[in-house]
Design an enzyme around this catalytic site. Structure first.
Site, PDB file in Angstrom:
ATOM      1  N   LYS A  13      58.139 -39.244  -7.468  1.00  0.00           N
ATOM      2  CA  LYS A  13      57.535 -38.036  -6.903  1.00  0.00           C
ATOM      3  C   LYS A  13      58.584 -37.227  -6.128  1.00  0.00           C
ATOM      4  CE  LYS A  13      52.792 -39.674  -6.954  1.00  0.00           C
ATOM      5  NZ  LYS A  13      51.757 -40.410  -6.246  1.00  0.00           N
ATOM      6  N   LYS A  61      49.648 -34.802 -15.857  1.00  0.00           N
ATOM      7  CA  LYS A  61      49.363 -33.407 -15.477  1.00  0.00           C
ATOM      8  C   LYS A  61      50.599 -32.799 -14.833  1.00  0.00           C
ATOM      9  CE  LYS A  61      46.186 -35.851 -12.666  1.00  0.00           C
ATOM     10  NZ  LYS A  61      44.925 -36.523 -12.727  1.00  0.00           N
ATOM     11  N   LYS A 104      55.665 -39.692 -21.126  1.00  0.00           N
ATOM     12  CA  LYS A 104      54.343 -40.130 -20.652  1.00  0.00           C
ATOM     13  C   LYS A 104      53.464 -38.910 -20.380  1.00  0.00           C
ATOM     14  CE  LYS A 104      52.535 -41.158 -16.440  1.00  0.00           C
ATOM     15  NZ  LYS A 104      52.338 -41.693 -15.119  1.00  0.00           N
TER      16      LYS A 104
HETATM   17  P1  AMP Z   1      46.185 -40.507 -12.179  1.00  0.00           P
HETATM   18  O1  AMP Z   1      45.916 -39.304 -12.981  1.00  0.00           O
HETATM   19  O2  AMP Z   1      47.623 -40.653 -11.825  1.00  0.00           O
HETATM   20  O3  AMP Z   1      45.232 -40.679 -11.025  1.00  0.00           O
HETATM   21  O4  AMP Z   1      45.897 -41.719 -13.164  1.00  0.00           O
HETATM   22  C1  AMP Z   1      44.638 -42.282 -13.332  1.00  0.00           C
HETATM   23  C2  AMP Z   1      44.698 -43.464 -14.254  1.00  0.00           C
HETATM   24  O5  AMP Z   1      45.114 -43.064 -15.562  1.00  0.00           O
HETATM   25  C3  AMP Z   1      45.713 -44.545 -13.830  1.00  0.00           C
HETATM   26  O6  AMP Z   1      45.169 -45.818 -14.069  1.00  0.00           O
HETATM   27  C4  AMP Z   1      46.902 -44.294 -14.697  1.00  0.00           C
HETATM   28  O7  AMP Z   1      47.653 -45.462 -14.917  1.00  0.00           O
HETATM   29  C5  AMP Z   1      46.245 -43.810 -15.988  1.00  0.00           C
HETATM   30  N1  AMP Z   1      47.153 -42.940 -16.731  1.00  0.00           N
HETATM   31  C6  AMP Z   1      47.622 -41.727 -16.340  1.00  0.00           C
HETATM   32  N2  AMP Z   1      48.447 -41.213 -17.279  1.00  0.00           N
HETATM   33  C7  AMP Z   1      48.507 -42.135 -18.291  1.00  0.00           C
HETATM   34  C8  AMP Z   1      49.186 -42.176 -19.558  1.00  0.00           C
HETATM   35  N3  AMP Z   1      49.958 -41.184 -19.976  1.00  0.00           N
HETATM   36  N4  AMP Z   1      49.014 -43.286 -20.306  1.00  0.00           N
HETATM   37  C9  AMP Z   1      48.216 -44.312 -19.912  1.00  0.00           C
HETATM   38  N5  AMP Z   1      47.552 -44.314 -18.740  1.00  0.00           N
HETATM   39  C10 AMP Z   1      47.683 -43.239 -17.935  1.00  0.00           C
END
Ligand code: AMP
Ligand code: TRP
Length: 326
Positions: free
Chosen positions: A116, A198, A195
């Site tokens: 980050k 957003k 990966k």
């Molecule tokens: P976040 O948007 O960072 O709050 O992520 C929410 C959940 O989605 C977490 O468990 C992340 O590990 C999963 N996640 C986010 N991006 C990915 C991705 N590109 N591939 C697999 N899992 C993801």
């Protein structure tokens, strides 16, 4: 009250933007599948999102939207508890207590914090302490299993480290939770092959409109292999994404045509779009239905908050007693 042997499943998702198919396959779909296997608690991590969202209206709107999207994707409020992080403020008290035993070195090694900062976020204490709050999120519900994508693996390991530290210092207080990561979908690629995230702007949203979704799929980055030539399957984002939606046979068919040559990337992308769009069609319908009932989401979240507080209260009594508060 739940029976003590029931497996407790917990996960959270930040309302820092619109949910994408990486969130869906990495966390939401596995979490939805697990709701039949024990007591599941899923929350909208608005305290966490405060580390990046500075507009109160945006935070409120996104939080409701995440609840809506999760419900539309199949979270069943009769089986699982869905709640807002901030409806259980005791979790911040536990985060404080955990922070008093958390070694600086442990937090300094956090990949997510370093990433980050590398992306230009300001180094706030909140961002640095993020893993401590996340550990509190997990430990306050005596969680056994935490379904997440691979990027969260280190955070769960840190949670276990903090639980062990607390147990060594104050006696047996916490269970050690386990990450549940689906190998096939642990890191879903975005349209640039990195990966999906957003914050990288390479996302395909679960409930994007048709035109935008098609545009995103059509802009998946490929190499410049001509139409007639065989194409490299190995690092193809198209094939990787297609495998999430297609049957075994459909996938094998696409792989054959990749190897044979004669089909352009544009055609493969159209097929991917078609599958993706069909996959989420029933969920889009469900989403419309939920939206028609104005009080549905609020009712689900209110019930969720009640159940989550019940558990958190019990665990916090145990923690306060163990550390010498009250
Ligand atoms: P976040 O948007 O960072 O709050 O992520 C929410 C959940 O989605 C977490 O468990 C992340 O590990 C999963 N996640 C986010 N991006 C990915 C991705 N590109 N591939 C697999 N899992 C993801
Ligand atoms: N840090 C997670 C993410 O960015 C969200 C999260 C917060 C979480 N608290 C949690 C996930 C507890 C699992 C368990 O994706």
């Amino acid at each position: 009250m739940t029976d003590k042997t029931t497996m407790r499943i917990l996960s959270g998702i930040q309302p820092s933007g619109v949910l994408h198919i990486g969130n869906y396959f990495g966390m939401m779909r596995p979490a939805i599948a697990l709701q039949a296997e024990g007591e599941a608690l899923y929350f909208i991590a608005d305290y966490h999102a405060l580390t990046s969202v500075r507009d109160p209206e945006v935070l409120r709107t996104n939080s409701r939207r995440v609840a809506l999207d999760f419900l539309a994707c199949g979270l069943d409020p009769q089986r699982a508890t869905l709640f807002r992080h901030s409806d259980v403020p005791q979790v911040t008290e536990l985060a404080w207590i955990l922070s008093t035993v958390a070694p600086m070195g442990l937090l300094e090694r956090a990949h997510s914090y370093k990433d980050k900062l590398a992306r230009g976020m300001a180094a706030t204490v909140g961002l640095f302490n993020y893993p401590v709050l996340m550990a509190a999120d997990i430990l306050i519900y005596d969680s056994d299993v935490v379904p997440v994508g691979k990027d969260q693996k280190q955070h769960i390991e840190m949670t276990r480290d903090l639980a062990v530290k607390m147990n060594e210092t104050f006696g047996q207080i916490f269970k050690l939770p386990e990450a549940r990561i689906q190998p096939a979908t642990e890191t879903v690629p975005g349209i640039d092959g990195q990966k999906m995230s957003k914050s990288y702007g390479n996302n395909i949203d679960i409930f994007g409109d048709e035109k935008e979704t098609r545009k995103r799929v059509m802009s998946i980055v490929t190499d410049s292999t001509p139409i007639e030539a065989p194409k490299d399957l190995e690092r193809s984002t198209i094939v990787e994404l297609y495998s999430l939606f297609a049957s075994k046979d459909e996938l094998a068919n696409m792989c054959d045509r990749f190897k044979k040559g004669g089909t352009g990337y544009g055609d493969f992308k159209k097929e991917l779009f078609q599958k993706l769009w069909e996959y989420f069609t029933p969920m889009r319908k469900r989403r419309e239905e939920i939206l028609r009932d104005k009080s549905y989401i609020d009712n689900v979240l209110a019930r969720g908050a009640e159940r989550a507080n019940e558990i958190a209260h019990e665990v916090m009594q145990r923690v306060r007693k163990a550390v010498g508060l009250r």
